[in-house]
Design a protein around this motif. Structure first.
Motif, PDB file in Angstrom:
ATOM      1  N   GLU A 266       9.103   8.577  -4.177  1.00 12.54           N
ATOM      2  CA  GLU A 266       8.366   8.560  -2.909  1.00 12.54           C
ATOM      3  C   GLU A 266       7.944   9.965  -2.499  1.00 12.54           C
ATOM      4  N   GLU A 267       8.861  10.921  -2.674  1.00 13.35           N
ATOM      5  CA  GLU A 267       8.531  12.300  -2.305  1.00 13.35           C
ATOM      6  C   GLU A 267       7.509  12.909  -3.265  1.00 13.35           C
ATOM      7  N   ALA A 268       7.666  12.621  -4.587  1.00 11.64           N
ATOM      8  CA  ALA A 268       6.776  13.222  -5.583  1.00 11.64           C
ATOM      9  C   ALA A 268       5.337  12.754  -5.417  1.00 11.64           C
ATOM     10  N   LEU A 269       5.165  11.474  -5.078  1.00  8.59           N
ATOM     11  CA  LEU A 269       3.807  10.916  -4.991  1.00  8.59           C
ATOM     12  C   LEU A 269       3.281  10.856  -3.567  1.00  8.59           C
ATOM     13  N   TYR A 270       4.031  11.402  -2.606  1.00  7.00           N
ATOM     14  CA  TYR A 270       3.576  11.347  -1.208  1.00  7.00           C
ATOM     15  C   TYR A 270       2.219  12.012  -1.000  1.00  7.00           C
ATOM     16  N   PRO A 271       1.898  13.151  -1.669  1.00  4.85           N
ATOM     17  CA  PRO A 271       0.565  13.764  -1.474  1.00  4.85           C
ATOM     18  C   PRO A 271      -0.590  12.849  -1.847  1.00  4.85           C
ATOM     19  N   LEU A 272      -0.313  11.777  -2.631  1.00  2.00           N
ATOM     20  CA  LEU A 272      -1.390  10.847  -2.997  1.00  2.00           C
ATOM     21  C   LEU A 272      -1.694   9.847  -1.889  1.00  2.00           C
ATOM     22  N   LEU A 273      -0.805   9.762  -0.871  1.00  4.29           N
ATOM     23  CA  LEU A 273      -0.956   8.722   0.142  1.00  4.29           C
ATOM     24  C   LEU A 273      -2.249   8.870   0.929  1.00  4.29           C
ATOM     25  N   THR A 274      -2.540  10.103   1.385  1.00  5.54           N
ATOM     26  CA  THR A 274      -3.748  10.314   2.204  1.00  5.54           C
ATOM     27  C   THR A 274      -5.024   9.997   1.443  1.00  5.54           C
ATOM     28  N   PRO A 275      -5.249  10.579   0.219  1.00  9.54           N
ATOM     29  CA  PRO A 275      -6.481  10.211  -0.500  1.00  9.54           C
ATOM     30  C   PRO A 275      -6.544   8.727  -0.848  1.00  9.54           C
ATOM     31  N   ALA A 276      -5.380   8.087  -1.113  1.00  9.90           N
ATOM     32  CA  ALA A 276      -5.400   6.656  -1.431  1.00  9.90           C
ATOM     33  C   ALA A 276      -5.853   5.843  -0.228  1.00  9.90           C
ATOM     34  N   ILE A 277      -5.365   6.229   0.980  1.00  7.63           N
ATOM     35  CA  ILE A 277      -5.786   5.530   2.204  1.00  7.63           C
ATOM     36  C   ILE A 277      -7.283   5.707   2.427  1.00  7.63           C
ATOM     37  N   LEU A 278      -7.777   6.953   2.207  1.00  8.61           N
ATOM     38  CA  LEU A 278      -9.207   7.211   2.380  1.00  8.61           C
ATOM     39  C   LEU A 278     -10.030   6.363   1.415  1.00  8.61           C
ATOM     40  N   VAL A 279      -9.566   6.253   0.163  1.00  4.79           N
ATOM     41  CA  VAL A 279     -10.301   5.464  -0.827  1.00  4.79           C
ATOM     42  C   VAL A 279     -10.343   3.994  -0.421  1.00  4.79           C
ATOM     43  N   VAL A 280      -9.214   3.472   0.068  1.00  6.48           N
ATOM     44  CA  VAL A 280      -9.174   2.072   0.502  1.00  6.48           C
ATOM     45  C   VAL A 280     -10.108   1.848   1.685  1.00  6.48           C
ATOM     46  N   LEU A 281     -10.110   2.804   2.641  1.00  2.00           N
ATOM     47  CA  LEU A 281     -10.999   2.673   3.797  1.00  2.00           C
ATOM     48  C   LEU A 281     -12.468   2.678   3.374  1.00  2.00           C
ATOM     49  N   VAL A 282     -12.792   3.564   2.424  1.00  2.00           N
ATOM     50  CA  VAL A 282     -14.174   3.599   1.922  1.00  2.00           C
ATOM     51  C   VAL A 282     -14.524   2.277   1.254  1.00  2.00           C
TER      52      VAL A 282
END
Length: 630
Positions: A266-282
């Motif tokens: 969870e900690e290692a991949l946390y930086p991917l959360l924001t771009p993943a949310i942006l991609v889903v919103l797009v």
């Protein structure tokens, strides 16, 4: 005309939108995948760096610990005051809790214990005392656990002044400082490091409760051996604390153990959360936008078009359209008004059209009777033309050289054939004998049919006439042929022409002139020579004066040499895949059968061409002449 449901505009539009949506989703998934790959690469680098740092810190601890034991050994061997030496050894490292001096049989000669620790009567690891150790060499025992405190024994030999081993020094060390070092090593924010031995038993871990049960190895707890973790640069598994972690392992340099670092996923991949949310919103935005586009086209274009289409069908039947109600209030509304006005006019025209149709039907019946009479006349004319073509074809075959004529030629073995693609071909070849000299000619008239066949017959007549008047100069010969055929073609108002090559043969020497396909010479040893005729002449009948373009080339033949003349109907013949037969394949067949007779070579070439063409239609005449020097 009814619109098939598969051709519906709204369905096709929906398909296009779904395709665009699929492409967008695929692109966004690829973006997330690339971000994940990039993040995993960074995680791998961070884990490896943390592992290297953990190895460095653990090695530093064990180097200091071993240095303390070596110093204790040196101190005991340098002084006779044993009690003083023991106190000095304890002062070297506060982690030392027990010191034993014993012989190799395990008999304890001297011992020292920290406050509150009992004396020993028997040593737990007698196998360590039996090892042959050199000066300064240290052997490690297994880890012992007293409640949650772990200890380890370091064993080294003691020598007298003569270098003879007298006893063994056992120093028991509490590993609390090692545990503190383990706590100090951080991997990211919540990651951690720990030590295991080669068998997989835990040596040090931030959670001491894992250290008490020494009956379970790392393989029992995780399903993985330390060597397997160390073999991979980055591991993914469920760690000791029941959460998924990225991990890496490396062996320590000072002791035969391994340092393993783990970081929660969870900690290692946390930086991917924001771009993943942006991609889903797009993606959600794109889906809603495309749905809105479909709804717009359906309500403002497709539905109005359907109403207009229905109205047009009624108008086609001659019905007047009183009103077409459209709520769009746009160009479609204007079109509906125009269509209603036009339908009124069409309804009037439709009524008069029926009367005109009856009149035209009567006229067509009369015309049909006339057409039937003309068809009968055309059938009779076709029968007459077919008979004329049959006659022309027979005349054409009659003027070709006969096998008996070719057999009378003593110096050359000659075989030839011409197969027209149509009823009357435009290819030409001839072999004429005048004394000891031979004249072999081959040509190809543009196009096919009766006119091409007539031009071929004219060429044969002119060549034979010039041969009879003993015209031996190649330039004069081709120039006279061209002038004669050019004048006839002008009189016939015909735009045809022909390629023509003339070969004069005498006593093993061939003189080639005129422009046609390449001439092939295959020597008795299989060597192939291709003679290009492009600079030896000019197409016959295309221009009145061609003398300046005519040239000649001599070819000397040795016994068993083969010469082949052909038309482009062979090299340009194609199979069902539209692949041409080609000059190279023709040469290969000639080389393979060069030791056979001219007739056998001709048959093999025609057979190979037919097999290559297969079921494909023959579009050009196939003409082949084979000469072989006797």
């Amino acid at each position: 005309m009814a619109i098939h449901k598969d051709n519906s505009l709204i369905k096709r539009l929906t398909q296009k939108v779904l395709l665009m949506t699929s492409v967008s989703i695929f692109g966004l998934v690829c973006t997330i995948f690339l971000l994940l790959i990039n993040r995993l690469d960074l995680v791998q680098k961070q884990i490896l760096e943390s592992n290297v740092e953990a190895v460095r810190e653990f090695d530093k601890y064990f180097i200091q610990l071993k240095a303390s034991v070596i110093a204790a050994s040196n101190l005991l061997q340098a002084t006779d005051d044993l009690q003083y030496s023991l106190l000095q050894i304890v002062s070297l490292n506060p982690s030392i809790v027990d010191i034993l001096i014993m012989d190799k049989q395990g008999n304890i000669n001297h011992q020292y214990h920290a406050f509150g620790r009992p004396n020993m009567t028997k040593y737990e690891y007698p196998e360590l005392l039996k090892k042959e150790l050199y000066f300064g060499e240290i052997s490690l025992s297994k880890i012992s656990y007293e409640e949650e405190i772990s200890t380890i024994d370091l064993v080294t030999p003691l020598f007298d002044q003569l270098g003879i081993q007298t006893s063994m020094l056992v120093v028991r060390v509490e590993l609390t400082e090692l545990w503190k070092t383990t706590l100090d090593i951080k991997v990211g924010k919540s990651g951690y490091a720990y030590i295991v031995d080669r068998e997989g038993y835990l040596i040090s871990h931030r959670n001491r409760s894992y250290l008490v049960n020494q009956n379970l190895t790392l393989n029992d707890l995780l399903g993985r051996t330390p060597e397997r973790i160390a073999d991979l640069e980055l591991n993914l598994y469920q760690g000791l604390e029941q959460q998924w972690v990225f991990a890496s392992g490396q062996p320590l340099n000072v002791v035969p153990w391994l340092a393993i670092v783990e970081q929660p996923i969870e900690e290692a991949l946390y930086p991917l959360l924001t771009p993943a949310i942006l991609v889903v919103l797009v993606l959600i935005f794109v889906v809603f936008l495309l749905y809105d586009i479909i709804a717009f086209f359906r309500d403002r274009i497709v539905y109005p078009l359907r109403k207009l289409s229905s109205a047009i069908k009624n108008a086609e039947r001659g019905k007047a359209i009183a009103d077409i109600s459209l709520a769009t209030n746009d160009e479609f509304s204007q079109l509906a008004t125009v269509l209603a006005n036009t339908s009124l006019e069409n309804a009037e025209l439709y009524q008069t059209l029926e009367h005109k149709v009856e009149e035209r039907t009567a006229e067509l019946e009369l015309a049909n009777q006339e057409i039937t009479i003309l068809n009968d006349k055309l059938k009779a004319e076709n029968i007459r033309l077919s008979s004329e073509l049959d006659i022309a074809k027979k005349i054409q075959n009659m003027v070709l050289p006969k096998a008996a004529e070719l057999e009378e030629i003593s110096s050359l073995d000659i075989a030839g054939s011409m197969e027209p693609a149509d009823e009357v071909g435009g290819d030409y070849y001839d072999v004429l004998k005048q004394g000891e000299r031979l004249k072999i000619s081959i040509g190809d008239v543009t196009g096919h049919g009766l006119e091409s066949g007539v031009l071929m017959l004219m060429a044969q007549t002119v060549v034979r006439t010039l041969q009879k008047v003993d015209e031996t100069n190649p330039i004069n010969f081709l120039d006279l042929v061209n002038q004669t055929l050019y004048d006839n073609l002008q009189r016939m108002n015909c735009d045809k022409s022909m390629t023509l090559s003339i070969v004069d043969y005498h006593d093993g020497v061939m003189t080639l002139s005129g422009q046609h396909e390449e001439l092939i010479v295959v020597r008795v040893n299989g060597e192939v020579e291709i003679i290009d005729t492009i600079d030896l002449g000019f197409p016959i009948g295309l221009d009145e004066e061609i003398r300046e373009f005519i040239d000649q080339q001599q070819i000397h033949l040795d016994p068993e040499d083969v010469v082949v003349l052909y038309t482009d109907g062979i090299t340009e013949a194609t199979n069902i895949n539209q692949i041409p037969y080609g000059l190279e394949k023709l040469c290969n067949v000639i080389v393979e059968y060069r030791h056979q007779s001219a007739e056998e070579i001709r048959k093999e070439v025609i057979k190979d061409v037919r097999e290559f063409i297969g079921t494909q239609k023959v579009f050009d005449d196939i003409t082949l002449v084979v000469l072989k020097q006797k």
